[in-house]
Design an enzyme around this catalytic site. Structure first.
Site, PDB file in Angstrom:
ATOM      1  N   CYS A  89      41.646  32.392  49.446  1.00  0.00           N
ATOM      2  CA  CYS A  89      41.804  32.024  48.038  1.00  0.00           C
ATOM      3  C   CYS A  89      43.261  31.906  47.611  1.00  0.00           C
ATOM      4  O   CYS A  89      43.562  31.243  46.623  1.00  0.00           O
ATOM      5  CB  CYS A  89      41.095  33.043  47.147  1.00  0.00           C
ATOM      6  SG  CYS A  89      39.312  33.124  47.413  1.00  0.00           S
ATOM      7  N   HIS A 347      37.229  28.111  40.213  1.00  0.00           N
ATOM      8  CA  HIS A 347      38.033  28.591  41.341  1.00  0.00           C
ATOM      9  C   HIS A 347      37.919  27.606  42.497  1.00  0.00           C
ATOM     10  O   HIS A 347      37.126  27.794  43.416  1.00  0.00           O
ATOM     11  CB  HIS A 347      37.526  29.986  41.739  1.00  0.00           C
ATOM     12  CG  HIS A 347      38.267  30.639  42.858  1.00  0.00           C
ATOM     13  ND1 HIS A 347      39.497  30.213  43.322  1.00  0.00           N
ATOM     14  CD2 HIS A 347      37.930  31.720  43.625  1.00  0.00           C
ATOM     15  CE1 HIS A 347      39.881  30.991  44.311  1.00  0.00           C
ATOM     16  NE2 HIS A 347      38.949  31.909  44.523  1.00  0.00           N
ATOM     17  N   CYS A 377      43.429  38.111  45.099  1.00  0.00           N
ATOM     18  CA  CYS A 377      42.750  38.719  46.243  1.00  0.00           C
ATOM     19  C   CYS A 377      42.353  37.611  47.206  1.00  0.00           C
ATOM     20  O   CYS A 377      42.101  36.476  46.801  1.00  0.00           O
ATOM     21  CB  CYS A 377      41.524  39.505  45.792  1.00  0.00           C
ATOM     22  SG  CYS A 377      40.294  38.526  44.901  1.00  0.00           S
TER      23      CYS A 377
END
Length: 391
Positions: A89, A347, A377
């Protein structure tokens, strides 16, 4: 000391999975933000030393080096090189950090840090699942890894539940946070707060008619706690639900990072200075708690304190992550994800790092504020922290 500057920053508006950006090939989507960031900076594309493209799902239409394909789909000359990286991510946040490192070293002067993810056209997990669908290969986690950590796999969903339990967070806490993310994002969107950072694109509505896509599609302007309370947990017996998790999303983002020499020679106007970086790794099982440790490392390295920052961007992969981060570090909730986060805005995995930083830099400048900190994270128990000074 040499410096690295952000001289242009742009993103697409987030598109829901199967939504307004469903007709865009990811290479074309990434190519559009490459063109726009060069246009905004006012530089000759032939002078770009490198493109560093974050992408997580490097399969299907995002295979064969999507960074290079994005350059080929753009108006940049074919002489501009590119590379694709995957730090899960945090991929395009790492793109920014790698670009800054190249500039700070004196090796390069103009580097585009970017990211792209079409979760419509390249579903999450496609790269891991394809070999098994053809009857070859097994899990990405080898028997040695499984034996070492005592789990058959590393699950972000289990990690989010573990963080909630460790930090004493309830279902009500998560739902309330998610509702606030939508409320803040809706307020910002309606006020035009994202206008300077978004590149409007041709999109499709539900019926397939052409539209201009310039507003993040995932924002629920009518979200309520009552509706959220009715959403079933992702894991049986858990408290994290799709309503308190980030939305799958299509999108791309790009920033142009420039050296002092490039700023001087090209007459560029910096938006922000990249002040400090950190990347740390910890427990891969709980996985998503590492932004706490990474932030502590960045603070220790710079001598800064949480009270020094005007705004924080902490990726809302799941509501427990920013809640635990704020709790552990004493961050001001009003300064954390002030314009909403991935729960509302989406996202798009590989694009999210540069998307958050684009939002952070524009928000600091619009408010006349100075210091921002971003953290995310990442799969495997890794986290990045980037500190920026708006100019």
């Amino acid at each position: 000391m040499p410096e690295a500057y952000i001289v242009a920053a742009v993103r697409t508006a987030g598109g829901r999975r199967g939504g307004a950006l469903r007709d865009w090939h990811p290479a074309d989507l990434a190519g559009a933000v490459l063109d726009e960031v060069v246009r905004r900076a006012g530089v000759d594309g032939a002078g770009i030393d490198d493109v560093i493209m974050g992408c997580v799902g490097q399969a299907g239409e995002q295979a064969h080096q999507i960074g290079r394909n994005a350059v080929l789909a753009s108006n940049l000359p074919a002489s501009v090189p590119a590379v694709t990286i995957d730090r899960q991510c945090g991929s395009s946040q790492q793109s920014v950090q790698f670009a800054a490192q190249a500039v700070l070293s004196g090796i390069q002067d103009l580097v585009i840090a970017a990211g792209v993810e079409s979760m419509t056209r390249v579903p999450m997990g496609l790269a891991a699942n394809l070999p098994q669908q053809h009857g070859i290969g097994g899990s990405a986690w080898s028997p040695r890894i499984q034996q070492r950590f005592g789990v058959p796999e590393f699950s972000q969903f289990a990690g989010a539940e573990a963080i909630a339990a460790k930090h004493g967070l309830s279902r009500a806490d998560l739902d309330a946070y998610a509702l606030e993310s939508h409320r803040r994002a809706a307020e910002a969107s309606l006020a035009g707060a994202f206008g300077d950072e978004i590149l409007p694109l041709a999109g499709l509505d539900r019926e397939g008619a052409q539209i201009v896509h310039s507003r993040d599609e995932g924002i629920r302007f009518d979200a309520t706690l009552e509706r959220m309370a009715g959403v079933e947990p992702i894991l049986p017996g858990g408290i994290v639900t799709p309503a308190s998790a980030s939305q799958m999303c299509d999108g791309a983002s790009a920033m142009l990072i420039a050296s002092e020499r490039a700023v001087r020679d090209h007459g560029l106007q910096p938006l922000a200075r990249l002040h400090a970086f950190a990347v740390t790794a910890g427990d891969p099982v709980i996985m998503l708690e590492e932004p706490i440790n990474a932030t502590r490392k960045a603070l220790a390295k710079t001598g800064m304190a949480m009270g020094d920052f005007d705004l924080f961007e902490v990726n809302e992969a799941f509501a427990p992550i920013p809640l635990a981060w704020m709790q552990a570090l004493g961050a001001d909730p009003a300064r954390t994800n002030a314009l909403g986060g991935a729960i509302a805005l989406g996202h798009p995995l590989g694009a999210s790092g540069a998307r958050l930083m684009t939002t952070l830099v524009h928000a600091l400048r619009r408010r006349g504020q100075r210091w921002g900190l971003q953290t995310m994270c990442e799969g495997g128990g890794i986290a990045n922290v980037t500190i920026v000074e708006a100019l």
